[in-house]
Design a protein around this motif. Structure first.
Motif, mmCIF file in Angstrom:
data_model
loop_
_atom_site.group_PDB
_atom_site.id
_atom_site.type_symbol
_atom_site.label_atom_id
_atom_site.label_comp_id
_atom_site.label_asym_id
_atom_site.label_seq_id
_atom_site.Cartn_x
_atom_site.Cartn_y
_atom_site.Cartn_z
ATOM 1 N N GLU A 1 39.588 38.977 49.319
ATOM 2 C CA GLU A 1 40.236 40.224 49.733
ATOM 3 C C GLU A 1 41.753 40.101 49.682
ATOM 4 O O GLU A 1 42.446 41.062 49.303
ATOM 5 N N THR A 2 42.279 38.950 50.084
ATOM 6 C CA THR A 2 43.722 38.747 49.989
ATOM 7 C C THR A 2 44.166 38.816 48.538
ATOM 8 O O THR A 2 45.174 39.453 48.202
ATOM 9 N N TYR A 3 43.396 38.195 47.673
ATOM 10 C CA TYR A 3 43.699 38.238 46.232
ATOM 11 C C TYR A 3 43.671 39.682 45.726
ATOM 12 O O TYR A 3 44.582 40.120 45.015
ATOM 13 N N GLU A 4 42.634 40.421 46.097
ATOM 14 C CA GLU A 4 42.517 41.807 45.650
ATOM 15 C C GLU A 4 43.667 42.666 46.176
ATOM 16 O O GLU A 4 44.180 43.542 45.473
ATOM 17 N N GLY A 5 44.073 42.436 47.422
ATOM 18 C CA GLY A 5 45.184 43.186 47.986
ATOM 19 C C GLY A 5 46.484 42.905 47.256
ATOM 20 O O GLY A 5 47.266 43.823 46.975
ATOM 21 N N LEU A 6 46.721 41.644 46.934
ATOM 22 C CA LEU A 6 47.930 41.280 46.198
ATOM 23 C C LEU A 6 47.921 41.873 44.796
ATOM 24 O O LEU A 6 48.951 42.357 44.307
#
Length: 242
Positions: A86-91
């Protein structure tokens, strides 16, 4: 303020009258994803739009602190846990490249997973309601120890570092702030603070500056959603037939 920040950790995004919500069984509305999934709630009330120049808790925060709402952008499925993916997707949604997003996600979740965990088991997932535990030193203090927005510290940020009094912080002023707020011998906090401000400047800087309004929206949790929508609009425009 205490009442807003001390209640149960629930959040119902503000949305205009007639906007689609969830179905009766709690699932996503027919024909689409759940409201805000992957892009945030339809409507956020920025603190700057409340008319309270002292920066009181904006209505859209509900029972969450400003730091939780700032971080909730990365909770893509709204379950209170921010996974590495999710952090990757948000970035990526903010326009950061694949390699940098993967690296940043690993660093962010690696650093924040254990401090925010409900147990002492090592994890790469961040527990949103405990995000205040991951506050590092050498920061501005605009988020207090519980993750709430401190309007006096926000005013102080500009009183100290907005040297030309233009209502914005340029690159030189941001560097001065990062160095000036560094705690003695605090290598981790200093590097974390420098990295956070560098990324924010790269993403949101306009005319070589971060304005007071932009920073207020960053602290109240609305700026990232706005940046994502801008990226989505730019992609749609680029892919539209001539």
């Amino acid at each position: 303020m205490d009442k807003l920040n001390g209640g149960p950790r629930t959040f119902e995004p503000t949305r205009p009258s007639g906007a689609p919500g969830r179905s009766a069984d709690g699932g996503p509305p027919p024909g689409g994803a759940a409201l805000g999934e992957g892009r945030g709630p339809d409507t956020f009330v920025s603190a700057s739009a409340t008319g309270d120049v002292r920066g009181a808790q904006p209505a859209a925060l509900g029972d969450r602190t400003a730091l939780e709402m700032h971080s909730a952008f990365f909770d893509r499925n709204h379950d209170g846990i921010i996974t590495l993916r999710e952090t990757y997707e948000g970035l990526r949604a903010l326009g950061i490249g694949r390699v940098l997003s993967a690296w940043f996600a690993l660093v962010i979740n690696g650093a924040l997973g254990l401090p925010t965990s409900r147990s002492f088991v090592p994890t790469l997932s961040i527990t949103l309601e405990n995000i205040h535990r991951a506050k590092h030193a050498s920061d501005t203090g605009v988020y207090d120890k519980d993750g709430r927005f401190d309007p006096q510290k926000f005013d102080e940020l500009f009183a100290r570092w907005d040297k030309d009094r233009d209502g914005a912080l340029n690159a030189r002023e941001l560097v001065a702030r990062t160095l000036g707020d560094r705690d003695l011998f605090d290598v981790f906090g200093f590097l974390a603070s420098a990295g956070e401000w560098a990324v924010l400047y790269a993403l949101a800087g306009e005319g070589g500056k971060l304005t007071r309004e932009q920073l207020r929206r960053m602290y109240d949790g609305t700026l990232f959603y706005e940046l994502e929508r801008e990226k989505q609009a730019a992609r749609r425009s680029a892919s539209a037939p001539a």
